[in-house]
Design an enzyme around this catalytic site. Structure first.
Site, PDB file in Angstrom:
ATOM      1  N   LYS A 170      97.489  48.616  36.528  1.00 30.16           N
ATOM      2  CA  LYS A 170      97.832  48.907  34.841  1.00 30.16           C
ATOM      3  C   LYS A 170      97.375  49.044  33.728  1.00 30.16           C
ATOM      4  O   LYS A 170      97.339  47.880  33.575  1.00 30.16           O
ATOM      5  CB  LYS A 170      99.309  48.248  35.354  1.00 30.16           C
ATOM      6  CG  LYS A 170     100.381  48.433  34.588  1.00 30.16           C
ATOM      7  CD  LYS A 170     101.282  47.411  33.418  1.00 30.16           C
ATOM      8  CE  LYS A 170     101.089  46.017  32.562  1.00 30.16           C
ATOM      9  NZ  LYS A 170     100.633  47.188  31.739  1.00 30.16           N
ATOM     10  N   GLY A 221      93.231  39.265  30.497  1.00 30.41           N
ATOM     11  CA  GLY A 221      94.431  39.027  29.634  1.00 30.41           C
ATOM     12  C   GLY A 221      94.491  38.194  28.130  1.00 30.41           C
ATOM     13  O   GLY A 221      93.440  36.937  28.879  1.00 30.41           O
ATOM     14  N   SER A 222      95.769  37.769  28.208  1.00 33.65           N
ATOM     15  CA  SER A 222      96.046  36.066  27.284  1.00 33.65           C
ATOM     16  C   SER A 222      96.279  34.963  28.670  1.00 33.65           C
ATOM     17  O   SER A 222      96.457  35.846  29.078  1.00 33.65           O
ATOM     18  CB  SER A 222      97.041  36.546  26.147  1.00 33.65           C
ATOM     19  OG  SER A 222      98.045  37.114  27.498  1.00 33.65           O
ATOM     20  N   THR A 223      95.803  33.941  28.091  1.00 37.41           N
ATOM     21  CA  THR A 223      96.460  33.356  28.558  1.00 37.41           C
ATOM     22  C   THR A 223      98.062  32.818  29.451  1.00 37.41           C
ATOM     23  O   THR A 223      98.152  32.757  30.501  1.00 37.41           O
ATOM     24  CB  THR A 223      95.633  31.839  28.275  1.00 37.41           C
ATOM     25  OG1 THR A 223      94.492  31.989  28.314  1.00 37.41           O
ATOM     26  CG2 THR A 223      96.244  30.168  29.154  1.00 37.41           C
ATOM     27  N   THR A 225     100.131  35.151  29.466  1.00 40.05           N
ATOM     28  CA  THR A 225     100.567  35.944  30.679  1.00 40.05           C
ATOM     29  C   THR A 225      99.606  35.722  31.436  1.00 40.05           C
ATOM     30  O   THR A 225     100.469  36.333  32.697  1.00 40.05           O
ATOM     31  CB  THR A 225     100.041  37.188  29.976  1.00 40.05           C
ATOM     32  OG1 THR A 225     100.481  38.259  29.013  1.00 40.05           O
ATOM     33  CG2 THR A 225     100.852  38.611  31.347  1.00 40.05           C
ATOM     34  N   GLY A 226      98.574  35.362  31.712  1.00 36.71           N
ATOM     35  CA  GLY A 226      98.153  35.277  32.849  1.00 36.71           C
ATOM     36  C   GLY A 226      98.847  33.298  33.595  1.00 36.71           C
ATOM     37  O   GLY A 226      98.769  33.740  34.946  1.00 36.71           O
ATOM     38  N   GLU A 243      90.868  36.288  34.079  1.00 36.68           N
ATOM     39  CA  GLU A 243      90.163  36.085  33.277  1.00 36.68           C
ATOM     40  C   GLU A 243      90.842  36.291  31.956  1.00 36.68           C
ATOM     41  O   GLU A 243      91.867  36.871  31.955  1.00 36.68           O
ATOM     42  CB  GLU A 243      88.721  37.761  33.108  1.00 36.68           C
ATOM     43  CG  GLU A 243      88.112  37.228  33.143  1.00 36.68           C
ATOM     44  CD  GLU A 243      87.841  37.388  31.217  1.00 36.68           C
ATOM     45  OE1 GLU A 243      87.882  36.354  30.600  1.00 36.68           O
ATOM     46  OE2 GLU A 243      87.160  38.335  30.999  1.00 36.68           O
ATOM     47  N   CYS A 277      86.544  39.045  25.124  1.00 38.89           N
ATOM     48  CA  CYS A 277      86.670  37.969  25.495  1.00 38.89           C
ATOM     49  C   CYS A 277      85.247  36.424  25.471  1.00 38.89           C
ATOM     50  O   CYS A 277      86.645  35.669  24.416  1.00 38.89           O
ATOM     51  CB  CYS A 277      87.073  37.908  27.132  1.00 38.89           C
ATOM     52  SG  CYS A 277      86.374  39.005  28.033  1.00 38.89           S
ATOM     53  N   GLU A 374      92.152  31.119  18.589  1.00 39.70           N
ATOM     54  CA  GLU A 374      91.388  32.390  19.349  1.00 39.70           C
ATOM     55  C   GLU A 374      91.286  32.961  18.431  1.00 39.70           C
ATOM     56  O   GLU A 374      92.752  33.305  18.269  1.00 39.70           O
ATOM     57  CB  GLU A 374      91.053  32.591  20.784  1.00 39.70           C
ATOM     58  CG  GLU A 374      90.603  33.857  21.118  1.00 39.70           C
ATOM     59  CD  GLU A 374      90.659  34.251  22.767  1.00 39.70           C
ATOM     60  OE1 GLU A 374      92.409  34.283  23.000  1.00 39.70           O
ATOM     61  OE2 GLU A 374      89.971  35.200  23.268  1.00 39.70           O
TER      62      GLU A 374
HETATM   63  P1  NDP Z   1      98.227  40.625  27.346  1.00 42.72           P
HETATM   64  O1  NDP Z   1      98.023  39.861  27.791  1.00 42.72           O
HETATM   65  O2  NDP Z   1     100.075  40.520  26.521  1.00 42.72           O
HETATM   66  O3  NDP Z   1      97.817  41.912  27.673  1.00 42.72           O
HETATM   67  C1  NDP Z   1      97.183  41.865  29.155  1.00 42.72           C
HETATM   68  C2  NDP Z   1      97.643  43.037  29.827  1.00 42.72           C
HETATM   69  O4  NDP Z   1      99.073  42.810  30.410  1.00 42.72           O
HETATM   70  C3  NDP Z   1      98.908  44.801  29.195  1.00 42.72           C
HETATM   71  O5  NDP Z   1      98.178  45.485  30.101  1.00 42.72           O
HETATM   72  C4  NDP Z   1      99.995  43.771  29.374  1.00 42.72           C
HETATM   73  O6  NDP Z   1     101.275  45.116  28.944  1.00 42.72           O
HETATM   74  C5  NDP Z   1     100.135  43.182  30.870  1.00 42.72           C
HETATM   75  N1  NDP Z   1     101.481  42.270  30.718  1.00 42.72           N
HETATM   76  C6  NDP Z   1     101.734  41.607  29.367  1.00 42.72           C
HETATM   77  N2  NDP Z   1     102.810  40.821  29.316  1.00 42.72           N
HETATM   78  C7  NDP Z   1     103.364  41.450  31.286  1.00 42.72           C
HETATM   79  C8  NDP Z   1     103.739  39.954  32.192  1.00 42.72           C
HETATM   80  N3  NDP Z   1     104.691  39.390  32.154  1.00 42.72           N
HETATM   81  N4  NDP Z   1     103.085  40.436  33.571  1.00 42.72           N
HETATM   82  C9  NDP Z   1     102.127  41.031  34.070  1.00 42.72           C
HETATM   83  N5  NDP Z   1     100.895  41.982  32.785  1.00 42.72           N
HETATM   84  C10 NDP Z   1     102.029  41.466  31.615  1.00 42.72           C
HETATM   85  O7  NDP Z   1      97.351  40.880  25.294  1.00 42.72           O
HETATM   86  P2  NDP Z   1      97.729  40.968  24.329  1.00 42.72           P
HETATM   87  O8  NDP Z   1      97.987  42.739  24.451  1.00 42.72           O
HETATM   88  O9  NDP Z   1      99.643  40.595  24.304  1.00 42.72           O
HETATM   89  O10 NDP Z   1      96.736  40.318  23.043  1.00 42.72           O
HETATM   90  C11 NDP Z   1      97.207  38.933  23.031  1.00 42.72           C
HETATM   91  C12 NDP Z   1      96.597  37.827  22.824  1.00 42.72           C
HETATM   92  O11 NDP Z   1      95.465  37.476  24.264  1.00 42.72           O
HETATM   93  C13 NDP Z   1      94.924  38.446  22.192  1.00 42.72           C
HETATM   94  O12 NDP Z   1      95.183  37.716  21.136  1.00 42.72           O
HETATM   95  C14 NDP Z   1      93.780  37.938  22.978  1.00 42.72           C
HETATM   96  O13 NDP Z   1      93.632  36.051  22.309  1.00 42.72           O
HETATM   97  C15 NDP Z   1      94.745  37.902  24.517  1.00 42.72           C
HETATM   98  N6  NDP Z   1      93.730  38.687  24.782  1.00 42.72           N
HETATM   99  C16 NDP Z   1      92.514  38.549  25.639  1.00 42.72           C
HETATM  100  C17 NDP Z   1      91.458  39.480  26.377  1.00 42.72           C
HETATM  101  C18 NDP Z   1      90.598  39.536  27.184  1.00 42.72           C
HETATM  102  O14 NDP Z   1      89.272  39.938  27.267  1.00 42.72           O
HETATM  103  N7  NDP Z   1      90.688  38.549  28.083  1.00 42.72           N
HETATM  104  C19 NDP Z   1      92.068  41.251  26.707  1.00 42.72           C
HETATM  105  C20 NDP Z   1      93.064  41.321  25.487  1.00 42.72           C
HETATM  106  C21 NDP Z   1      93.713  40.103  25.077  1.00 42.72           C
HETATM  107  P3  NDP Z   1     101.218  45.859  27.907  1.00 42.72           P
HETATM  108  O15 NDP Z   1      99.680  45.676  27.546  1.00 42.72           O
HETATM  109  O16 NDP Z   1     101.375  47.143  28.809  1.00 42.72           O
HETATM  110  O17 NDP Z   1     102.689  44.881  27.971  1.00 42.72           O
END
Ligand code: NDP
Length: 470
Positions: A170, A221-223, A225-226, A243, A277, A374
C-alpha cells in the site's frame, strides 16, 4: 506520462471499489490524476490472492526467483524515464533525483536477487545433525511513505519476494502512482497474486496491519503511525520491521575544514529537500569554526535553483505536501520568534506550489522546536558547542535514533565519538548514505529491524531448526 493506473489484485487490473482520490502535483497544486481507492473488501481479496500464490511461490527454486527479480529490474530499467516522470509529477523532486531513485531501485533489485540464504550447520556428530534453515513467512504487508516512494517500495518488496513470500503493498496516498505502475510491470514477470497493490488512507493501512492472514508488516513512515501498526499487529503476533523517523545529529569537531565538508553536509542535510528519514537534521558545530561553516552552508543553499522538478535547470524541488510545508513554515517562524538568525531562506518562495528554499538557521539551541522536532524538510538548525562531551550528550538526548555522524580531519578520533552516538548507523565524514549491502535500521523510537544485506533479507524469514537423529 503513463495515463492509466489501476489496483492490482491476483494479476488483474481492477478499479477501486471505494471510488477514487486526487493525486496532487506539489509544484502546481493541480490534481494530476484520480487514483483508484480500495475498499477493505479489496484488501481481503488481495490477501486471499497472495495467500493462494504463496502455496507455490514459496517452493519455486532460488534460481527462478533470482531470474524473476532480474527480469523485473530489466523492466524498471526499460521504463526508467516514464517512472521518473511519474515520480517528479506526484512527489516533486527534480528529474535528476527521480532518475537516481529509479536507478537505485534497479540496483537494489539486482543486489537482492543475487543474495543467497545459507543453511547453517550447528552440529554434525555421530549422533545427530542439526541445521538451521530459513523459511519464508507467508503474506507480507508493505506500507510505504511519500518521500522516496519507488525506492522504499523496492526495499520492502524485493527481499520479501526473494525469500519466497508474497506481498500486498500500500503506497502513500500522496504518491501512489509510481507504485501502481511498478506493480503493473512486476506482474508482467510474476505469477498472479505474488505482488498485489491496494490504496487508501488509515482504514486500509489498519486493515493490513490487523489482517489475520498477513504474517509480517514492513512499514516506513512516522513514529506515531508505527506505534498504531504495532498495536494493531498484535492480534496474530505479526513480525514487524518499523523504519520510523529520525532527528539525526551531526557533530563537527574543531579540526574539520569548513570549506572541505560544507558540500557533503549540505547534500546530506538537504537530500530530497530534507525529506529523507536519515538526513542530517541537527548540526552541532564547534565554536572555533561555527561562523565559517554556517556561512559556507548558506552559500551552498543560495546557489540552489528552486523550481518545478520537470525543468532542467531545477536543482531543488517543492516540499511534497501541504502538511509538511506548513510544519516547515511553523518551525522556522518559531525559531525566528525565539531570536534565531535566519542566515538564508526562511520564507516560502512562490504563491503556487509548496516551494520553500533551503534555509540555514543559526544562533539556535536545544529546546527550540526546530532542534527538538524532526523538521523533515529544507531547513537546517546549526547549533554552537564548545565542549565535546556536552555535544555528545545533546546529540543523544533525543527519543529517536536513526543515524548520526561525526566530521573531522582525524577519522580515528571521529570514529570513537561516532560509536558513542545512540543510533542505528553512525557515519564519519558522511551522512545519510544507504547501500544495498549495509544493514540499516533505527534504535529507540526510530523503530526496529534492519533492511538491506543478508540481515535485511533474513527479516523476511522464519528460522527453522532441523534436528536429525542419526
Ligand atoms: P505516515 O506515517 O502517516 O504515513 C506513512 C504511511 O502510513 C502512508 O502509506 C500512510 O497512508 C500509512 N498510514 C497512515 N495511517 C496508518 C495506519 N493507522 N495504519 C497503517 N498505515 C497507515 O506519515 P505522514 O505522511 O503523515 O508524514 C508525517 C511524518 O512522518 C513526517 O513529518 C515525517 O516526520 C515522517 N515520515 C517519515 C518517513 C521515513 O522515511 N521514515 C517518510 C515519510 C514521513 P496514507 O498516507 O495513504 O494515509
Amino acid at each position: 506520462m503513463h495515463t492509466e493506473f489501476s489496483l492490482m489484485i491476483n494479476g488483474e487490473k481492477v478499479a477501486g471499489q471505494a471510488g477514487s482520490f486526487s493525486v496532487i502535483n506539489p509544484a502546481t497544486e493541480d490534481s494530476i490524476y484520480q487514483c483508484p481507492l480500495s475498499s477493505v473488501e479489496q484488501v481481503d481479496q488481495a490477501v486471499a490472492a497472495a495467500s493462494e500464490a504463496f502455496k507455490s511461490w514459496q517452493h519455486t527454486p532460488d534460481e527462478v526467483r533470482k531470474a524473476s527479480l532480474h527480469r523485473i529490474a530489466d523492466r524498471i530499467e526499460a521504463n526508467a524515464q516514464e517512472l521518473a516522470e511519474i515520480i517528479v509529477t506526484e512527489q516533486g523532486k527534480p528529474m535528476f533525483l527521480a532518475l537516481a531513485e529509479v536507478g537505485g531501485a534497479v540496483a537494489w533489485t539486482r543486489y537482492t536477487a543475487d543474495l543467497d540464504i545459507p543453511v547453517e550447520t550447528i552440529e554434525d556428530s555421530e549422533e545427530k545433525r542439526i541445521e538451521q534453515h530459513h523459511k519464508p513467512l507467508g503474506v507480507i504487508g508493505s506500507i510505504t511513505p511519500w518521500n522516496w516512494p519507488l525506492m522504499i517500495a523496492i526495499w520492502h518488496i524485493m527481499p520479501a519476494l526473494r525469500a519466497g513470500n508474497t506481498v500486498v503493498c500500500k503506497p502513500s496516498g500522496f504518491t501512489p502512482l509510481n507504485t501502481l505502475r511498478l506493480v503493473e510491470l512486476m506482474n508482467e514477470e510474476l505469477p498472479a497474486g505474488v505482488i498485489n497493490v491496494v490504496t487508501g488512507e488509515g482504514e486500509i493501512g489498519q486493515a493490513i496491519s490487523g489482517h489475520p492472514d498477513i504474517r509480517k508488516v514492513v512499514f516506513t513512515g512516522s513514529t506515531p503511525t508505527g506505534q498504531k501498526i504495532m498495536q494493531n499487529a498484535s492480534g496474530n503476533l505479526k513480525r514487524l520491521t518499523l523504519e520510523l523517523g529520525g532527528n539525526d545529529a551531526a557533530i563537527v569537531l574543531p579540526d574539520a575544514n569548513p570549506e572541505q565538508i560544507a558540500e557533503a553536509i549540505f547534500q546530506t542535510a538537504f537530500l530530497n529537500m530534507g525529506q529523507t528519514c536519515a538526513a542530517l537534521k541537527r548540526l552541532y558545530v564547534h565554536d572555533d569554526i561555527y561562523d565559517a561553516l554556517s556561512e559556507a552552508l548558506a552559500e551552498k543553499a543560495r546557489s540552489q535553483v528552486v523550481g518545478n522538478g520537470m525543468e532542467e535547470s531545477t536543482t531543488f524541488g517543492p516540499i511534497q505536501n501541504q502538511n509538511q510545508f506548513n510544519l516547515v513554515c511553523d518551525l522556522v517562524d518559531d525559531a525566528r520568534n525565539q531570536g534565531a538568525t535566519i542566515l538564508t531562506g526562511g520564507e516560502p518562495c512562490s504563491d503556487k506550489g509548496y516551494f520553500y528554499p533551503p534555509t540555514i538557521v543559526t544562533n539556535i539551541s536545544d529546546g527550540a522546536r526546530l532542534v527538538d522536532e524532526e523538521q523533515f524538510g529544507p531547513v537546517l538548525p546549526v547549533i554552537r558547542y564548545s565542549d565535546i562531551e556536552d555535544a555528545i550528550q545533546r546529540a543523544n538526548n533525543c527519543p529517536v535514533g536513526l543515524g548520526g555522524s561525526v566530521w573531522s580531519s582525524d577519522p580515528n578520533t571521529a570514529s570513537k565519538i561516532a560509536q558513542r552516538l545512540e543510533c542505528g548507523t553512525a557515519w564519519v565524514n558522511n551522512h545519510a548514505e544507504v547501500l544495498p549491502h549495509a544493514p540499516f535500521g533505527g534504535c529507540k523510537m526510530s523503530g526496529f529491524g534492519v533492511e538491506f544485506g543478508l540481515a535485511g533479507l533474513l527479516e523476511y524469514t522464519q528460522p527453522q531448526t532441523l534436528n536429525i537423529a542419526k
